[in-house]
Design an enzyme around this catalytic site. Structure first.
Site, mmCIF file in Angstrom:
data_model
loop_
_atom_site.group_PDB
_atom_site.id
_atom_site.type_symbol
_atom_site.label_atom_id
_atom_site.label_comp_id
_atom_site.label_asym_id
_atom_site.label_seq_id
_atom_site.Cartn_x
_atom_site.Cartn_y
_atom_site.Cartn_z
ATOM 1 N N TYR A 105 -1.301 -0.724 10.457
ATOM 2 C CA TYR A 105 -1.507 -1.195 9.075
ATOM 3 C C TYR A 105 -0.354 -0.738 8.176
ATOM 4 C CZ TYR A 105 -3.670 -1.157 4.387
ATOM 5 O OH TYR A 105 -3.932 -1.318 3.043
ATOM 6 N N SER A 125 0.857 -1.192 0.000
ATOM 7 C CA SER A 125 0.000 0.000 0.000
ATOM 8 C C SER A 125 0.890 1.238 0.000
ATOM 9 C CB SER A 125 -0.857 0.007 1.272
ATOM 10 O OG SER A 125 -1.508 1.251 1.422
HETATM 11 P P1 NAP Z 1 -11.397 -5.953 1.057
HETATM 12 O O1 NAP Z 1 -12.380 -5.465 0.070
HETATM 13 O O2 NAP Z 1 -11.573 -5.603 2.503
HETATM 14 O O3 NAP Z 1 -11.293 -7.548 0.912
HETATM 15 C C1 NAP Z 1 -10.471 -8.252 1.798
HETATM 16 C C2 NAP Z 1 -10.380 -9.701 1.369
HETATM 17 O O4 NAP Z 1 -9.435 -10.362 2.244
HETATM 18 C C3 NAP Z 1 -11.686 -10.457 1.508
HETATM 19 O O5 NAP Z 1 -11.729 -11.437 0.489
HETATM 20 C C4 NAP Z 1 -11.533 -11.156 2.884
HETATM 21 O O6 NAP Z 1 -12.316 -12.336 2.997
HETATM 22 C C5 NAP Z 1 -10.059 -11.491 2.841
HETATM 23 N N1 NAP Z 1 -9.430 -11.713 4.144
HETATM 24 C C6 NAP Z 1 -9.421 -10.905 5.234
HETATM 25 N N2 NAP Z 1 -8.710 -11.481 6.226
HETATM 26 C C7 NAP Z 1 -8.249 -12.659 5.749
HETATM 27 C C8 NAP Z 1 -7.489 -13.727 6.303
HETATM 28 N N3 NAP Z 1 -7.022 -13.686 7.571
HETATM 29 N N4 NAP Z 1 -7.227 -14.821 5.534
HETATM 30 C C9 NAP Z 1 -7.690 -14.887 4.261
HETATM 31 N N5 NAP Z 1 -8.426 -13.904 3.677
HETATM 32 C C10 NAP Z 1 -8.699 -12.823 4.420
HETATM 33 O O7 NAP Z 1 -9.913 -5.484 0.683
HETATM 34 P P2 NAP Z 1 -9.344 -4.634 -0.561
HETATM 35 O O8 NAP Z 1 -9.618 -3.209 -0.314
HETATM 36 O O9 NAP Z 1 -9.713 -5.277 -1.835
HETATM 37 O O10 NAP Z 1 -7.776 -4.813 -0.288
HETATM 38 C C11 NAP Z 1 -7.028 -5.883 -0.827
HETATM 39 C C12 NAP Z 1 -5.563 -5.613 -0.533
HETATM 40 O O11 NAP Z 1 -5.207 -4.329 -1.068
HETATM 41 C C13 NAP Z 1 -5.239 -5.551 0.970
HETATM 42 O O12 NAP Z 1 -3.991 -6.146 1.210
HETATM 43 C C14 NAP Z 1 -5.174 -4.063 1.242
HETATM 44 O O13 NAP Z 1 -4.340 -3.753 2.333
HETATM 45 C C15 NAP Z 1 -4.594 -3.562 -0.058
HETATM 46 N N6 NAP Z 1 -4.868 -2.129 -0.324
HETATM 47 C C16 NAP Z 1 -6.144 -1.677 -0.427
HETATM 48 C C17 NAP Z 1 -6.349 -0.320 -0.654
HETATM 49 C C18 NAP Z 1 -7.727 0.281 -0.768
HETATM 50 O O14 NAP Z 1 -7.834 1.528 -0.802
HETATM 51 N N7 NAP Z 1 -8.777 -0.528 -0.822
HETATM 52 C C19 NAP Z 1 -5.259 0.551 -0.759
HETATM 53 C C20 NAP Z 1 -3.978 0.030 -0.650
HETATM 54 C C21 NAP Z 1 -3.794 -1.303 -0.430
HETATM 55 P P3 NAP Z 1 -13.792 -12.272 3.721
HETATM 56 O O15 NAP Z 1 -14.621 -11.277 2.919
HETATM 57 O O16 NAP Z 1 -14.291 -13.670 3.640
HETATM 58 O O17 NAP Z 1 -13.538 -11.791 5.122
#
Ligand code: NAP
Length: 250
Positions: free
Chosen positions: A159, A145
């Site tokens: 985080y 991130s």
């Molecule tokens: P999200 O919509 O919150 O989705 C999270 C996913 O991770 C879901 O499939 C969830 O499964 C799964 N998960 C959570 N805890 C887990 C665990 N312990 N073991 C296995 N699976 C797990 O997240 P996102 O925004 O798409 O983010 C994806 C990645 O991008 C993350 O690493 C995040 O830090 C990074 N990121 C996101 C952003 C942003 O602005 N969104 C920015 C920078 C980086 P369930 O639904 O079944 O709980």
């Protein structure tokens, strides 16, 4: 890069992970969608991908637990065959606050899921992909991130620190396995429209901050998926230990 097209996307049931799973499937990968708890979302994505005539399995496993990670990789060995791509995408954040308000339990949970999860999955992938172990190579992409650079003050320093660790792990592992057929790279997304921000207590966070982003908008999960896909594809065959920042300039 191996000829097998088998990919694991951790946290693949929604958001950036789901878009990545669909893009890999569109490009001929058999896909394992890993998730933590939301069976309905995972099954619905599995159906969507299977309808594309691509093999897809959904495996519920907590990436922070060694026994779950072992089962995840063994299931893929059995049901999809030799692994060629790992996308370490599962990640969590918690309620926005200052560091002096973060509990020890929360700090350790965030590190366990974001850092230990990435480490455990990388380890299992290397044992399967490395030519040192008889594998034919592969590609790993770690989802970090921009928080690793900004530090996320007053929001979630825990985080941000976990993402800093992922950056360092990515660079170190890339150099360790560069001569063994495995490329390891990372993406550092900026503010992306997903449900993750609701876990921080502000579902509208990306909208609120749009005017701070040089491009004046948040990113779509599919825009991050494109960067991830480029890093696993042969178009980036000479790229390892590097990062792409889909962040609109943030
Ligand atoms: P999200 O919509 O919150 O989705 C999270 C996913 O991770 C879901 O499939 C969830 O499964 C799964 N998960 C959570 N805890 C887990 C665990 N312990 N073991 C296995 N699976 C797990 O997240 P996102 O925004 O798409 O983010 C994806 C990645 O991008 C993350 O690493 C995040 O830090 C990074 N990121 C996101 C952003 C942003 O602005 N969104 C920015 C920078 C980086 P369930 O639904 O079944 O709980």
């Amino acid at each position: 890069m191996s000829r097998n097209k088998v990919a694991i996307i951790t946290g693949g049931s929604r958001g950036i992970g789901a878009e990545t799973a669909k893009l890999l499937a569109l490009n001929g990968y058999a896909v394992c969608v890993n998730y933590l708890q939301d069976d309905a979302a995972a099954q619905s994505l599995k159906r969507e991908i299977s309808d594309m005539d691509v093999k897809c399995i959904a495996v519920k496993a907590d990436v922070s637990r060694f026994s779950d990670v072992s089962r995840l990789f063994e299931t893929v060995d059995k049901e999809l065959g030799s692994l060629s791509v790992l996308v370490n995408n599962a990640g969590i954040l918690r309620q926005q606050c200052r560091l002096d308000e973060i509990s020890e339990d929360r700090f350790s949970e965030v590190l366990r899921v974001n850092v230990m999860g990435c480490f455990l999955c990388c380890k299992e992938a290397v044992k399967r992909m490395s030519t040192k172990y008889g594998g034919v190579g592969g590609a790993i992409v770690n989802v970090s991130s921009r928080a690793s650079v900004t530090g996320s003050p007053n929001e979630y320093v825990d985080y941000a620190a976990s993402k800093g660790a992922i950056d360092t792990l990515t660079r170190g592992l890339a150099l360790e396995v560069a001569a063994e057929g495995i490329r390891v790279n990372g993406v550092r997304p900026g503010l992306i429209y997903t449900e993750m921000h609701a876990s921080g207590g502000e579902s509208n966070r990306v909208k609120r901050l749009e005017n701070k982003i040089p491009m004046q908008r948040g990113g779509e999960p599919s825009e991050v998926a494109e960067a991830i896909y480029w890093l696993v594809s042969n178009k980036s065959a000479f790229v390892t230990g590097s990062f792409i920042e889909p962040s609109g300039g943030l």
